[in-house]
Motif scaffolding. Structure first.
Motif, PDB file in Angstrom:
ATOM      1  N   VAL A  83      22.359 -55.337  25.174  1.00 10.55           N
ATOM      2  CA  VAL A  83      23.109 -54.109  25.447  1.00 10.55           C
ATOM      3  C   VAL A  83      22.384 -53.408  26.588  1.00 10.55           C
ATOM      4  CG1 VAL A  83      23.825 -51.872  24.548  1.00 10.55           C
ATOM      5  CG2 VAL A  83      23.890 -53.890  23.064  1.00 10.55           C
ATOM      6  N   THR A  84      23.106 -53.120  27.660  1.00  8.99           N
ATOM      7  CA  THR A  84      22.454 -52.563  28.834  1.00  8.99           C
ATOM      8  C   THR A  84      23.275 -51.458  29.474  1.00  8.99           C
ATOM      9  OG1 THR A  84      21.628 -53.085  31.058  1.00  8.99           O
ATOM     10  CG2 THR A  84      23.446 -54.410  30.255  1.00  8.99           C
ATOM     11  N   ALA A  85      22.595 -50.476  30.033  1.00 10.34           N
ATOM     12  CA  ALA A  85      23.259 -49.424  30.795  1.00 10.34           C
ATOM     13  C   ALA A  85      23.355 -49.814  32.262  1.00 10.34           C
ATOM     14  CB  ALA A  85      22.482 -48.114  30.666  1.00 10.34           C
ATOM     15  N   ARG A  86      22.728 -50.924  32.623  1.00 10.35           N
ATOM     16  CA  ARG A  86      22.720 -51.378  34.015  1.00 10.35           C
ATOM     17  C   ARG A  86      23.942 -52.244  34.276  1.00 10.35           C
ATOM     18  NH1 ARG A  86      16.609 -53.853  33.940  1.00 10.35           N
ATOM     19  NH2 ARG A  86      15.609 -52.151  32.837  1.00 10.35           N
ATOM     20  N   ASP A  87      24.900 -51.708  34.989  1.00  6.88           N
ATOM     21  CA  ASP A  87      26.121 -52.454  35.284  1.00  6.88           C
ATOM     22  C   ASP A  87      25.873 -53.304  36.527  1.00  6.88           C
ATOM     23  OD1 ASP A  87      28.662 -53.406  35.183  1.00  6.88           O
ATOM     24  OD2 ASP A  87      29.611 -51.604  36.007  1.00  6.88           O
ATOM     25  N   ASP A  88      25.042 -54.312  36.364  1.00  5.71           N
ATOM     26  CA  ASP A  88      24.590 -55.109  37.498  1.00  5.71           C
ATOM     27  C   ASP A  88      24.629 -56.582  37.109  1.00  5.71           C
ATOM     28  OD1 ASP A  88      22.872 -56.567  39.308  1.00  5.71           O
ATOM     29  OD2 ASP A  88      22.124 -54.634  39.999  1.00  5.71           O
TER      30      ASP A  88
END
Length: 228
Positions: A83-88
């Protein structure tokens, strides 16, 4: 009743997200154990043997990337969803290269998280038997859940294995992304079909010189066929 499906380890330091994940996972019949620190998470994996791990990339101390790297280096293949907040895309592919089974980008639907975890647990358990399939230079042994090429054994996650098996089940057939989402992940209602593209990209990396059997049909989906 709450432990019926097994224990999910949630590694997350945002209290609001933790409570939402706990609510939905518990409602789906999973037990839930929470850690907020990477090193404590590794200890919890050894102690509790969860059926799946929900792993935030940005946890303090030892981050999610390093936690997953350490698990796979130990030959621990407990299913992991990042789960990540980095939309990369680089972060996503890096996670899959480390052996993560799936990923979600914040904000995400808790129902989708539950659906993906159910799918990961199902894939990790595997069906009673798969047939053995050979296409081009790739041999998929369903009984042992092993994939081999001329270069040797290919280490795949449960998701990658089932994706390749589905494609190899009908060589030459073009599967749409939605069909692959439905048959491999068990849910076709994702917000984006990019999940399939990321897993296909990583599958090709792992197949190395044999990657040519996986074909992209632009605007439609993917197929597997003997290399020309």
């Amino acid at each position: 009743m709450g432990e019926e499906r097994g224990l999910v380890l949630v590694v997350e330091d945002e209290a609001a997200i933790v409570e939402l994940e706990r609510l939905y996972l518990s409602g789906a019949g999973f037990g839930v154990h929470v850690e907020t620190d990477g090193r404590q998470a590794l200890a919890a994996v050894d102690r509790l043997r969860p059926v799946a791990i929900v792993l935030d990339v940005g946890i303090p101390g030892l981050d999610g990337i390093e936690v997953c790297r350490t698990l796979r280096a130990r030959d621990d293949w407990t299913p992991v969803i990042f789960v990540t907040a980095r939309d990369d895309e680089i972060d996503r592919i890096l996670g899959l290269e480390l052996g993560a089974d799936d990923y979600l980008t914040k904000p995400f639907s808790p129902r989708e998280l539950v659906a993906r975890i159910k799918g990961m647990v199902r894939r990790a358990a595997g069906p009673v038997a798969f047939p053995t399939r050979t296409v081009g230079g790739v041999r998929l042994d369903g009984a042992r859940r092993r994939v081999e090429t001329a270069a040797g054994r290919v280490e795949l996650t449960a998701t990658e294995f089932d994706l390749l098996d589905r494609l190899m089940s009908q060589p030459g057939r073009v599967f749409t992304r939605e069909q692959l989402l439905s048959s491999v992940w068990g849910v076709a209602d994702y917000s984006s079909s990019r999940t399939v593209d990321v897993h296909i990209a990583q599958l090709r990396v792992k197949l190395g010189d044999a990657a040519g059997i996986v074909r992209t049909v632009r605007g439609v989906g993917y197929s597997v066929a003997d290399e020309a």
